[in-house]
Design a protein around this motif. Sequence first.
Motif, mmCIF file in Angstrom:
data_model
loop_
_atom_site.group_PDB
_atom_site.id
_atom_site.type_symbol
_atom_site.label_atom_id
_atom_site.label_comp_id
_atom_site.label_asym_id
_atom_site.label_seq_id
_atom_site.Cartn_x
_atom_site.Cartn_y
_atom_site.Cartn_z
ATOM 1 N N SER A 27 0.848 -1.188 0.000
ATOM 2 C CA SER A 27 0.000 0.000 0.000
ATOM 3 C C SER A 27 0.881 1.235 0.000
ATOM 4 N N GLU A 28 0.424 2.231 -0.683
ATOM 5 C CA GLU A 28 1.240 3.449 -0.761
ATOM 6 C C GLU A 28 1.089 4.278 0.513
ATOM 7 N N ARG A 29 -0.050 4.223 1.134
ATOM 8 C CA ARG A 29 -0.299 5.113 2.278
ATOM 9 C C ARG A 29 0.018 4.443 3.610
ATOM 10 N N ILE A 30 -0.380 3.180 3.751
ATOM 11 C CA ILE A 30 -0.066 2.508 5.024
ATOM 12 C C ILE A 30 0.914 1.378 4.736
ATOM 13 N N GLU A 31 1.451 0.798 5.772
ATOM 14 C CA GLU A 31 2.447 -0.255 5.534
ATOM 15 C C GLU A 31 1.752 -1.545 5.049
ATOM 16 N N ALA A 32 2.532 -2.392 4.425
ATOM 17 C CA ALA A 32 1.986 -3.616 3.806
ATOM 18 C C ALA A 32 1.270 -4.465 4.861
ATOM 19 N N ARG A 33 0.198 -5.115 4.419
ATOM 20 C CA ARG A 33 -0.534 -5.979 5.358
ATOM 21 C C ARG A 33 -0.613 -7.402 4.774
ATOM 22 N N LEU A 34 -0.804 -8.351 5.683
ATOM 23 C CA LEU A 34 -0.870 -9.765 5.282
ATOM 24 C C LEU A 34 -2.333 -10.161 5.106
ATOM 25 N N THR A 35 -2.608 -10.879 4.046
ATOM 26 C CA THR A 35 -3.992 -11.341 3.803
ATOM 27 C C THR A 35 -3.997 -12.858 3.528
ATOM 28 N N HIS A 36 -5.194 -13.366 3.437
ATOM 29 C CA HIS A 36 -5.363 -14.774 3.020
ATOM 30 C C HIS A 36 -5.612 -14.726 1.513
ATOM 31 N N ALA A 37 -4.542 -14.938 0.743
ATOM 32 C CA ALA A 37 -4.666 -14.812 -0.719
ATOM 33 C C ALA A 37 -5.660 -15.833 -1.253
ATOM 34 N N ALA A 38 -6.445 -15.380 -2.218
ATOM 35 C CA ALA A 38 -7.440 -16.300 -2.816
ATOM 36 C C ALA A 38 -7.586 -15.973 -4.290
ATOM 37 N N GLY A 39 -7.906 -16.957 -5.076
ATOM 38 C CA GLY A 39 -8.104 -16.735 -6.509
ATOM 39 C C GLY A 39 -7.862 -17.987 -7.303
ATOM 40 N N LYS A 40 -8.128 -17.893 -8.584
ATOM 41 C CA LYS A 40 -7.926 -19.032 -9.491
ATOM 42 C C LYS A 40 -6.851 -18.660 -10.500
ATOM 43 N N VAL A 41 -5.930 -19.597 -10.728
ATOM 44 C CA VAL A 41 -4.873 -19.362 -11.706
ATOM 45 C C VAL A 41 -4.916 -20.510 -12.716
ATOM 46 N N TYR A 42 -5.266 -20.185 -13.958
ATOM 47 C CA TYR A 42 -5.339 -21.211 -15.008
ATOM 48 C C TYR A 42 -4.078 -21.144 -15.857
ATOM 49 N N ALA A 43 -3.511 -22.322 -16.124
ATOM 50 C CA ALA A 43 -2.268 -22.364 -16.914
ATOM 51 C C ALA A 43 -2.361 -23.463 -17.954
ATOM 52 N N ARG A 44 -1.610 -23.276 -19.043
ATOM 53 C CA ARG A 44 -1.510 -24.335 -20.056
ATOM 54 C C ARG A 44 -0.418 -25.286 -19.602
ATOM 55 N N THR A 45 -0.745 -26.548 -19.543
ATOM 56 C CA THR A 45 0.239 -27.548 -19.081
ATOM 57 C C THR A 45 0.326 -28.662 -20.115
ATOM 58 N N TRP A 46 1.442 -29.346 -20.147
ATOM 59 C CA TRP A 46 1.650 -30.443 -21.113
ATOM 60 C C TRP A 46 2.057 -31.716 -20.393
ATOM 61 N N TYR A 47 1.563 -32.787 -20.890
ATOM 62 C CA TYR A 47 1.895 -34.099 -20.325
ATOM 63 C C TYR A 47 2.269 -35.011 -21.488
ATOM 64 N N GLU A 48 3.301 -35.801 -21.268
ATOM 65 C CA GLU A 48 3.759 -36.692 -22.344
ATOM 66 C C GLU A 48 4.011 -38.088 -21.771
ATOM 67 N N LYS A 49 3.449 -39.073 -22.428
ATOM 68 C CA LYS A 49 3.652 -40.469 -21.992
ATOM 69 C C LYS A 49 3.965 -41.326 -23.223
ATOM 70 N N SER A 50 4.800 -42.344 -23.044
ATOM 71 C CA SER A 50 5.186 -43.234 -24.158
ATOM 72 C C SER A 50 4.966 -44.683 -23.777
ATOM 73 N N LYS A 51 4.852 -45.468 -24.831
ATOM 74 C CA LYS A 51 4.636 -46.904 -24.607
ATOM 75 C C LYS A 51 5.055 -47.682 -25.847
ATOM 76 N N VAL A 52 5.557 -48.898 -25.633
ATOM 77 C CA VAL A 52 5.916 -49.752 -26.766
ATOM 78 C C VAL A 52 4.735 -50.670 -27.056
#
Lengths: 395, 100
Positions: free
Chosen positions: A231-256
């Motif tokens: 915060s610009e006016r008061i000192e930083a405060r601690l919170t319980h962060a909450a939210g959704k973060v969506y990411a592109r992920t990759w998975y690779e599997k092999s088989k004979v």
Amino acid sequence: MGVRLIQFLRGYVSLLLSGQFIERFFNICMHRGIFLWDICRRGQNSAQVKMSVRAFKMLPPIARKTRTRVKILEKRGLPIYLAACKRRTFFLIGLLLAAAFLYTSSLFLWSVDIVGCTQTEPKEIQAVLRDLGVRTGAYKKEIDVERVKNRALAKLDTLSWLWVDIRGCRATVRVQEKRMPPAILPTEACDIVAGADGIIAEIHATEGHKKVAAGDTVVRGQLLISAVMPSERIEARLTHAAGKVYARTWYEKSKVARLTEIKKNYTGNTYTRRKIKIGSFMLPLSPWGDAPYENFDRTKQSHDLVLFGIYTGISYQTEIDAEYTPETVDISREAAIKAAEADLDAQIEAALFDKAAERADVRTTHIDNSDGTITVTRTAEFKEQIGVEKTVNVL
Amino acid sequence: MKNRVTDNKLKKSILEKASETLDLPKNLTMQLPRLIFTGHRELYIENFRGIAEYGDSCIRIATQTKQICICGRALAIKCIAAEEITLEGEIESVTFEGGV
């Protein structure tokens, strides 16, 4: 009605009297205290009359004296019926057993209905009631309604009122649910960090300070939303962060994958073992040896004897060994790849961080090996929610 | 013989008078039959001695003093015990015959 009932209970006979002196017959009966009823003429010298079974035994001397012929037309009443039943021993036994069964059945609960729950799961209430003895098959006299009510309310936080109404063999449990207060959000400080590697697609922070933006590459454990709110006016405060973060992920599997498979040709020969299990005691009903086959599939079945919802400890079990001859058959390249893809998809599903993730893209590559097999590689792209809470240790 | 009949008549007369004076029921003191009708469908008789004749259309009941002749159609004896009898059917007439 009352007189008829007494006559039925004592038993009576309907007689046809024939003779010249029927009036005299009636007079003698009357003077000897024999009660007669429903007397009606059946011709010039005959009449029909009813009298009790006991009085009938006094008739022979009167009939002889008045030269009256007596013919029994009908025997009615309870003693006659019971005498007939005496010859039907198994009918009587059946009747007694049926009465005993009905009486015994009426001592137990046949059903438990729960009425009035909208948000609480009936299964949850059923489980608590079962622990307290209110269940299908329970002995009714052992159920203390007041005790069940008090204990169940103490165990079920979501209920404000509960009543058990036992009528006949049915228990109706009426419940009233509590109006619960709104949920209080957690207050302890925590960050949202990445649970898997990926490229951020979307970030929605409802509490806390975003540390990454869409398009950023993140690795597992990296801070995504910080608990520290600057915060610009008061000192930083601690919170319980909450939210959704969506990411592109990759998975690779092999088989004979192989171009052959083992096919089971069932010969139709089966070897069956039957047994009755009473507690831990086994009673074999057929020879209990090994199947005389080299290759077989075994199927087991168990039928439990359950009375009033209670397992009696008695089961009928069968084991069937079905013989087959294995045969190696060639399969097409496409079929082999398709089977391998299905297997690899299942492996990828199991490895997902967010099980509810959507699959955005999938690719398959295959390499032919020198030994005739194919190496199948499956690469899938997902859009996953990768944010997980991580508590902040405040010093 | 004539004197005895006269005595009997006198005796009955005394009994009758005594019943009337003491207000006692005559069926008990003089053994007279007591008849109770339910319309023309049923007749209950107390203090009778026996059945003299029994038929569909006529039933004669012997009592201490006279015979009661009940005529009608489809007559039947509903029940009969030591001192009472109940008749049923279409009763058309009841007459007292003979007697002392």
